[in-house]
Design a protein around this motif. Structure first.
Motif, PDB file in Angstrom:
ATOM      1  N   GLN A 212      76.411  29.812  94.262  1.00  0.00           N
ATOM      2  CA  GLN A 212      75.805  28.410  93.965  1.00  0.00           C
ATOM      3  C   GLN A 212      75.821  28.014  92.603  1.00  0.00           C
ATOM      4  O   GLN A 212      75.962  26.884  92.397  1.00  0.00           O
ATOM      5  N   ASN A 216      77.661  24.672  91.337  1.00  0.00           N
ATOM      6  CA  ASN A 216      77.258  23.675  90.466  1.00  0.00           C
ATOM      7  C   ASN A 216      78.478  23.416  89.326  1.00  0.00           C
ATOM      8  O   ASN A 216      78.380  22.300  89.123  1.00  0.00           O
ATOM      9  N   VAL A 276      70.365  23.412  93.410  1.00  0.00           N
ATOM     10  CA  VAL A 276      71.836  23.012  93.528  1.00  0.00           C
ATOM     11  C   VAL A 276      72.228  21.582  93.773  1.00  0.00           C
ATOM     12  O   VAL A 276      71.227  20.628  94.073  1.00  0.00           O
TER      13      VAL A 276
END
Length: 509
Positions: A212, A216, A276
């Protein structure tokens, strides 16, 4: 903040009450029980130049954490370069100039964030209906409102609705199934909008926190590649329609061939509760004038909003790339968009209007990681242990993932943006020709205040002087909590009076 200018008679501009305007008392004779903030406010309000100080700090009156500058400000003749005047901040109240912090985050400074939000609204809306230097013909250009999400990194608690908009259970399952860590993979609750469980993984140990934060940090690159794919698809569509490329003269005198269309966009990154980012964007289709590259003109005949929507769908479903390897992930991470992609045409008669879209994007432009429960400034070796924990809460694990992956020399950007959960891009961006700039809006606001009659500013003669600030940083924040109380109260009252004036003007019309 910079938009809050207190005017009028002082007796009407500021409230009466304990600690604010006790003119019958002296600074050496505070009322009993005045301590801390109240005592500081009392001393300031009973000073010999209270209203002069209040006028001096007006520009930053609503700011939570203003910037204080010290030095000199010079007025110079633009034509001759002659020094006309010099003012030292030592001769001003407090010996400093107060400037709004300008922070866009509502959780950090609501006043400056409100100004940023209004500017963002004007910027986005001008790209849809024109104005502020953008031709009104853009209202007829094909435009779509696109929402692009990240893929799943593990199941999280969420709010779900059925086709009628009624809430339904979070993650219902007919059979009880447990994850490898013996936690249920089902949730039969209907979460409220303020439920702290929203965005939290059903199993923290199963969730891929590393993937994650990598997503990003690579999301801006994924968006860049998506815009390239969009342009390619639309150019291929132009060839299918038989629209010829145009010839354009360059600065060197050579002639180059240019496509007949181009994309313009305004984009906002929103941080979801799971930590996110996902993107909301206005994508507009323009034509190209070979004689004036800066012109904003309609696209050639044959292009419509369906072509633009098809190009978005094609780009989102085909664009993807693999990151560089990392010791934790030798093959790198595969980066692509999630399955939830929403593309809607923008029009004046439907549900997606220019005003709604501009307000939607402006609202999210002032938010950040606070929705996940994490708020901090840039982290370093001395502060990382306060926020990171590989066995802690969801935000703590994301922060730990950023710091751990960022230890590799090729991934140091993750450590730089750990406080943003890996995301290092701008929260509001636009293409060059989509709309006006924030700077133009801020300069227009300054001119409005200086002329005091904004409707006459277009008829003002060109300024013949230049203001040059020879200033240095002196500190941040108000000197005392009493100063903050007085300044923010005055700014709040000024805002309230202006709002009442607007409402009465609209009612009279």
């Amino acid at each position: 903040m910079s938009a809050d200018r207190t005017t009028g008679v002082p007796d009407q501009a500021y409230p009466s009450g304990p600690g604010l305007r006790p003119h019958h008392l002296t600074p050496t004779d505070p009322p009993a029980g005045f301590v801390g903030r109240d005592h500081a406010a009392f001393l300031r309000a009973t000073g010999p130049d209270y209203f002069g100080w209040l006028h001096h700090v007006t520009a930053a009156a609503g700011c939570s954490h203003p910037i204080r500058l010290a030095g000199e400000v010079a007025t110079v003749d633009k034509a001759t370069g002659q020094l006309l005047a010099m003012v030292a901040t030592a001769d001003l109240p407090d010996g400093e100039i107060y400037k709004p912090c300008g922070n866009r985050r509502h959780a950090v400074c609501p006043s400056c964030a409100h100004t940023y939000q209004r500017d963002a609204y004007q910027l986005v809306r001008a790209g849809l209906v024109g104005g502020k230097g953008i031709p009104p013909t853009v209202a007829a250009h094909p435009a779509v409102f696109v929402t692009l999400t990240a893929p799943s990194f593990g199941p999280v608690h969420t709010r779900r609705t059925n086709q009628h908009g009624n809430p339904i259970p979070c993650r219902p399952r007919r059979q009880a199934v447990h994850c490898p860590h013996d936690l249920p993979t089902a949730c039969h609750r209907i979460h409220a909008e303020d439920d702290p469980a929203l965005g939290v993984p059903l199993c923290l140990d199963c969730y891929d926190h590393h993937a994650q934060v990598v997503w990003n940090t690579t999301a801006p690159e994924l968006w860049r590649r998506t815009t390239i794919a969009l342009n390619r698809h639309l150019r291929a569509r132009a060839r299918t329609l038989g629209i010829a490329w145009m010839e354009q003269a360059t600065a060197s005198g050579k002639v180059r061939r240019v496509p007949p269309i181009k994309l313009s966009f305004g984009k906002v990154a929103e941080m979801q509760r799971r930590g996110v980012v996902h993107y909301h964007a206005i994508v507009r289709l323009d034509g190209i004038d070979p004689t004036d590259p800066t012109a904003v003109i309609p696209p050639p005949d044959g292009f419509d909003v369906d072509d633009l929507a098809a190009a978005v769908t094609h780009a989102v479903t085909t664009v993807g790339f693999t990151t560089a390897p990392h010791p934790i992930q030798a093959a790198g991470w595969r980066i692509g968009w999630g399955e939830q992609v929403d593309t809607r045409p923008v029009n004046a008669d439907g549900d997606i209007t220019d005003g709604k879209v501009a307000g939607y994007l402006a609202k999210y432009a002032t938010k950040s990681t606070e929705t996940t429960g994490h708020v901090s400034r840039r982290l370093d070796n001395d502060t990382i242990d306060l926020y990171a924990d590989h066995q802690g809460t969801h935000p703590e694990r994301l922060i730990d993932a950023c710091w751990t992956l960022g230890a590799h020399r090729d991934w140091q950007r993750l450590r730089r943006w750990t406080h943003m959960l890996g995301f290092g891009g701008h929260f509001l961006t636009k293409s060059r020709r989509y709309s006006v700039t924030f700077r133009l809006l801020r300069d227009a606001r300054v001119i409005w205040r200086r002329t005091e009659t904004g409707h006459e500013q277009a008829h003002q003669p060109e300024e013949t002087t230049v203001i040059v600030g020879l200033l240095s940083y002196a500190g941040s924040g108000w000197r005392t909590t009493g100063d903050a109380l007085l300044a923010n109260t005055a700014a709040a009252l000024a805002r309230e009076r202006r709002q009442i004036a607007r409402e009465e003007t609209l009612a009279a019309a």
